[in-house]
Design an enzyme around this catalytic site. Structure first.
Site, PDB file in Angstrom:
ATOM      1  N   PHE A 115       1.002  -1.284  -0.075  1.00  0.00           N
ATOM      2  CA  PHE A 115      -0.002  -0.086  -0.022  1.00  0.00           C
ATOM      3  C   PHE A 115       0.730   1.198   0.083  1.00  0.00           C
ATOM      4  O   PHE A 115       2.128   1.054   0.269  1.00  0.00           O
ATOM      5  CB  PHE A 115      -1.044   0.086   1.197  1.00  0.00           C
ATOM      6  N   GLN A 235      -7.016  15.436   3.239  1.00  0.00           N
ATOM      7  CA  GLN A 235      -6.306  14.400   2.367  1.00  0.00           C
ATOM      8  C   GLN A 235      -7.186  14.494   0.889  1.00  0.00           C
ATOM      9  O   GLN A 235      -8.357  14.203   0.997  1.00  0.00           O
ATOM     10  CB  GLN A 235      -6.204  13.252   2.775  1.00  0.00           C
ATOM     11  N   HIS A 237      -7.651  12.250  -2.049  1.00  0.00           N
ATOM     12  CA  HIS A 237      -7.065  10.988  -2.668  1.00  0.00           C
ATOM     13  C   HIS A 237      -6.780  11.011  -4.009  1.00  0.00           C
ATOM     14  O   HIS A 237      -7.592  11.514  -4.713  1.00  0.00           O
ATOM     15  CB  HIS A 237      -8.230   9.949  -2.381  1.00  0.00           C
ATOM     16  N   LEU A 247     -13.930   6.810  -4.918  1.00  0.00           N
ATOM     17  CA  LEU A 247     -12.874   6.316  -4.712  1.00  0.00           C
ATOM     18  C   LEU A 247     -12.653   5.166  -5.520  1.00  0.00           C
ATOM     19  O   LEU A 247     -13.375   3.975  -5.576  1.00  0.00           O
ATOM     20  CB  LEU A 247     -12.825   5.927  -3.293  1.00  0.00           C
ATOM     21  N   GLU A 250      -6.442   2.587  -3.448  1.00  0.00           N
ATOM     22  CA  GLU A 250      -4.943   2.565  -3.566  1.00  0.00           C
ATOM     23  C   GLU A 250      -4.544   0.995  -4.005  1.00  0.00           C
ATOM     24  O   GLU A 250      -3.471   0.861  -4.433  1.00  0.00           O
ATOM     25  CB  GLU A 250      -4.341   3.062  -2.371  1.00  0.00           C
ATOM     26  N   ARG A 281      -0.362   9.650  -0.581  1.00  0.00           N
ATOM     27  CA  ARG A 281      -1.144  10.175  -1.319  1.00  0.00           C
ATOM     28  C   ARG A 281      -1.126  11.626  -1.537  1.00  0.00           C
ATOM     29  O   ARG A 281      -1.552  12.063  -2.741  1.00  0.00           O
ATOM     30  CB  ARG A 281      -2.778   9.990  -0.515  1.00  0.00           C
ATOM     31  N   HIS A 347     -10.969  13.279   0.676  1.00  0.00           N
ATOM     32  CA  HIS A 347     -11.143  12.044   1.278  1.00  0.00           C
ATOM     33  C   HIS A 347     -10.940  11.946   2.510  1.00  0.00           C
ATOM     34  O   HIS A 347     -11.950  11.258   3.173  1.00  0.00           O
ATOM     35  CB  HIS A 347     -10.009  11.185   0.409  1.00  0.00           C
ATOM     36  N   ARG A 389      -2.386  11.409   5.965  1.00  0.00           N
ATOM     37  CA  ARG A 389      -2.459   9.847   6.541  1.00  0.00           C
ATOM     38  C   ARG A 389      -2.185   9.000   5.627  1.00  0.00           C
ATOM     39  O   ARG A 389      -2.353   9.174   4.295  1.00  0.00           O
ATOM     40  CB  ARG A 389      -4.012   9.847   6.722  1.00  0.00           C
TER      41      ARG A 389
END
Lengths: 574, 245
Positions: A115, A235, A237, A247, A250, A281, A347, A389
């Site tokens: 990730f 954030q 994304h 979304l 990821e 991100r 996000h 994050r």
């Protein structure tokens, strides 16, 4: 109507339900939720939940901690990151024991995949740390936790909208709201209140968040005189479906997907030579917008391509079934045949209601505690995610800290007698509702909301600068003025969503103002907050958390230091 | 282009009977039905109500009846219907109407609870410090059932619930029980099967396959119910050996 509990949890996503499960073992806990709890936005989490189980290859909690700190661009409080990383594996085992249907590897263990920003040996190379249940990890966790709550008879009040935190002698003693089904005030009298209200993506035009993510907890906190922390860190994304913002996990890049510009180039190689498409991100979102601004968007338009063709049909069906399905539904694209048009989408809120690691809400930069008030999950700011994050760190945050807050709140209610209830509570709620229903104002919520969403997306997104933020602040303030003459046309009390959306808009405007105000003051670029007029990180002046307060003259800012333990701030390269 | 929506309206508090309103919406073929409902509510009639949350088919809020068939308003697009004619939007069948397209979901969640939760401690075989072993093959036994989002479309389509046995626990609840019964980690599968055998339980299902037809997550609901029936027979009611053979 007055209900009495030991603990009232506002919000029934994973954080709220884990807190409720833990607390209900030893005290009377109840959850109130604006939506049916199984509709909470936690269910939209797709790709995974981070823990250094080491099921696939060597992994260590201190590598996870390091990644969390570096991913947060060193704004992360390192004691929090340490707690998260150390306790993550046990939290996964707890979830598995509750019945969460994690995907498995051949050895029969929980499977793990790569990730964004998850690395081995302090940044050397990607590591497989993300536990997952296909690409419906949030749904799978939610369902297991929900069934546990049902089996243990946790009380849930669905479709109740909380409007006010109640205080007596400086202690939180419950919350007041109304029943959406009939518009009547409801009072919840409790020894402790836990806010678990989630995020506020809906203040932006393009967001991955659901309609319920309207920053209600931020509004409740500000109204109660509680400040908000690090609100400038939002954030975006990198891979939202173009135009819709939905979304695309990821995990799509973890499984081998790559981002391409109009020339078909895998442009992330230039921006993050080591981690490439699995960089954090914030970095990828900036790379995408930079490509678009430099004319390398697809066909000159404002999106790029996420190319999943290499993954192949079978693996897509096995590892990314949800993504494959909704890309087909909404775009008519089979991702094994054609690339997906994507662009950054709002996000997640790194900032929020300041708390310590046990969830006590803090009322100032010195760490004073609001008695009886707790927060957990996305609405809380533990400083664990810093300025950005990492993927999979949100779900694990909900479970690790949900358990802690549940235990802390249990201890709190044991040594607390039920505070008195302020007499005014029901009257205040009735007044607020009646005020809107009887207002003869000319403004309507959808119009103001749309103006706010547009300006936030245009002026407070991935790239920011003084002039745009200043304009945004002026416009938000003028929208707030217009909001004062808001009216609702629909006068019925029964399921009045116009009324509900009007009340949500109040919370969204307050949140947006705090966000823009904080962003305007932070004159550096760090994590998700990028200032074109101050493109460098400036540890000398800005290695500190922003705390924004409401004051009679408007908003004011104060700061508090970042906790650095193991990893001194370094330049952030991937 | 302009699309006409004929929408069910009812406020049991003030209306004697339901009626329909027709709204004309400017829409693209690729718009979600939910987008169209939002345009109606935000631009034409703010009193229209329906539930919604995630808007991409994972939260399960916006099950409604579209042209007679239960579906998620956020998962169906204008082009999925003959938009030259009126698109008819009604609440999910079976459930009492609270207002317009909002129905009372308590009968649904009560059934889920009845079929899945009981006073047993945890759902797993034993307490270990690690995860319980489960191979990908074992995990795949209940993978389809994990896709359920509790939207209740299957219940609203079930002929048994609508006509034959309104107290039937229903396809979603059996599916939820199936998810645990076929999970190799779960210790108390027999008790879970016995719960399904109660009156109005799994044996009320007549395999009409309507649940499978309408499931927004394309879960093979009927197949899961049949597999569960088979397992109940094999484990709770094994065939007696006959002496003549």
């Amino acid at each position: 109507m007055i209900y009495e509990y030991d603990v009232l949890i506002v919000g029934g996503g994973i954080a709220g339900l884990v807190t409720a499960l833990t607390a209900s073992e030893n005290c009377r806990a109840a959850v109130v939720s604006k939506v049916y709890v199984t509709r909470s936005h936690s269910v939209a989490a797709q790709g995974g939940i981070a823990a250094s189980l080491g099921n696939e290859e060597e992994d260590r909690w201190d590598w996870h901690m390091f990644d969390t700190v570096k991913g947060g661009d060193y704004l992360t409080d390192q004691d929090m990151a340490e707690t998260l990383a150390r306790e993550a594996p046990a939290a996964i085992i707890m979830l598995e024991h509750m019945g969460v249907p994690f995907s498995r590897n051949k050895a029969g263990k929980i499977d793990q995949r790569r990730f964004g920003g998850h690395t081995r040996n302090f940044g050397e190379a990607p590591v497989k740390r993300a536990c997952y249940a296909a690409d419906r990890t949030g749904r799978a966790i939610m369902d297991a936790v929900y069934d546990q709550c049902q089996a243990r008879e946790v009380t849930v009040h669905n479709e109740v909208f909380i409007q006010k935190l109640l205080f007596a002698s400086n202690r939180c003693c419950g919350a007041a709201g109304y029943d959406i089904a009939n518009g009547k005030p409801l009072i919840f009298h409790a020894k402790a209140v836990v806010l678990a209200t989630g995020g506020c993506g809906k203040i932006f035009k393009i967001t991955s968040n659901g309609f319920a993510s309207t920053g209600d907890g931020f509004g409740l906190a500000l109204d109660a005189g509680v400040p908000l922390e690090d609100m400038e860190f939002v954030q975006f994304h990198p891979t939202g479906i173009y135009g819709l913002g939905i979304l695309v996990s990821e995990a799509a890049r973890a499984e081998g997907g790559v981002l391409r510009n109009n020339a078909g180039e895998r442009f992330m190689e230039c921006y993050a030579p080591t981690l490439k498409d699995l960089a954090p991100r914030d970095l990828i979102s900036r790379a995408i917008i930079t490509e678009i601004r430099d004319g390398r968007g697809i066909g000159g338009a404002d999106y790029v391509h996420l190319d999943l063709r290499e993954i192949g049909k079978d693996r897509l069906a096995q590892k990314l079934p949800e993504v494959t399905s909704f890309v087909k539904t909404y775009l008519g694209i089979d991702p094994s045949d054609a690339p997906i048009p994507v662009a950054p989408t709002c996000h997640y809120m790194m900032g929020g209601i300041p708390t310590d690691k046990n969830g006590h809400v803090l009322t100032d930069e010195s760490g004073a505690v609001a008695q009886g008030l707790f927060a957990v999950g996305e609405c809380a700011c533990l400083n664990v995610h810093g300025a950005n994050r990492l993927g999979c760190n949100s779900l694990i945050d909900l479970v690790v800290f949900g358990g802690k807050v549940g235990a802390t709140v249990t201890a709190h209610v044991k040594e607390t007698v039920m505070p008195k209830l302020p007499a005014q509570a029901e009257y205040d709620i009735e007044n607020k509702i009646r005020g809107l229903l009887e207002s003869d104002g000319s403004e309507r919520a959808p119009v103001i909301r749309e103006a706010m969403q547009r300006l936030m997306t245009e002026k407070c997104s991935v790239f920011r600068n003084h002039d745009a933020l200043q304009e945004a602040l002026t416009e938000i303030r003028s929208l707030k003025k217009r909001y004062a003459s808001l009216a609702v046309a629909n006068k019925t009390r029964r399921f009045n969503y116009e009324l509900e959306e009007a009340l949500e808009l109040g919370n969204m405007l307050k949140t947006a103002e705090a966000m823009v105000f904080s962003a305007l003051q932070r004159k550096e670029s760090r994590g998700a907050h990028y200032r074109q007029d101050f493109p460098e990180r400036n540890d000398q002046e800005w290695l500190k958390h922003t705390i924004v307060y409401t004051a009679p003259e408007g908003l004011t800012l104060r700061y508090k230091p970042v906790i650095v333990t193991r990893f001194p701030p370094k330049e952030r390269r991937y | 282009m302009e699309v006409k929506f004929k929408v069910f309206r009812f406020n049991p508090e003030t209306d004697e009977a339901p009626h329909y309103d027709v709204f004309t919406v400017k829409a693209n073929a690729s718009d979600r039905i939910l987008d169209c409902l939002n345009k109606i509510r935000w631009e034409q009639d703010s009193s229209l109500v329906y539930r919604m949350s995630c808007s991409h088919g994972i939260c399960g809020s916006d099950g409604v009846t579209i042209n007679g068939s239960p579906a998620l308003a956020c998962q169906k697009l204008v082009k999925d219907y003959d938009y030259n004619k009126q698109v008819v939007i009604e609440p999910l069948k079976f459930f009492p109407v609270v207002k317009d397209l909002v129905v009372d979901m308590e009968p649904f969640f009560k059934r889920i609870k009845a079929a899945t939760s009981h006073n047993v401690d945890g759902t797993v075989a034993d307490e270990t410090e690690r995860e319980h072993a489960q191979t990908p093959e074992e995990r795949s036994m209940f993978d389809d059932a994990v896709k359920c989002i509790l939207c209740a479309c299957c219940v609203a389509a079930c002929p048994v619930m609508l006509k034959e046995d309104p107290d039937f626990v229903g396809p979603a609840a059996v599916l939820r029980a199936h998810r645990y019964i076929f999970d190799t980690r779960v210790a108390d599968t027999e008790e879970r099967m016995r719960i399904l055998e109660k009156p109005h339980g799994i044996w009320s299902c007549k395999s009409y396959y309507q649940c499978t037809q309408v499931c927004p997550k394309r879960i093979k609901v009927t197949e899961a119910i049949l597999k569960t029936k088979k397992k109940i027979l094999e484990q709770l009611h094994p065939k007696q050996e006959t002496e003549t053979e």
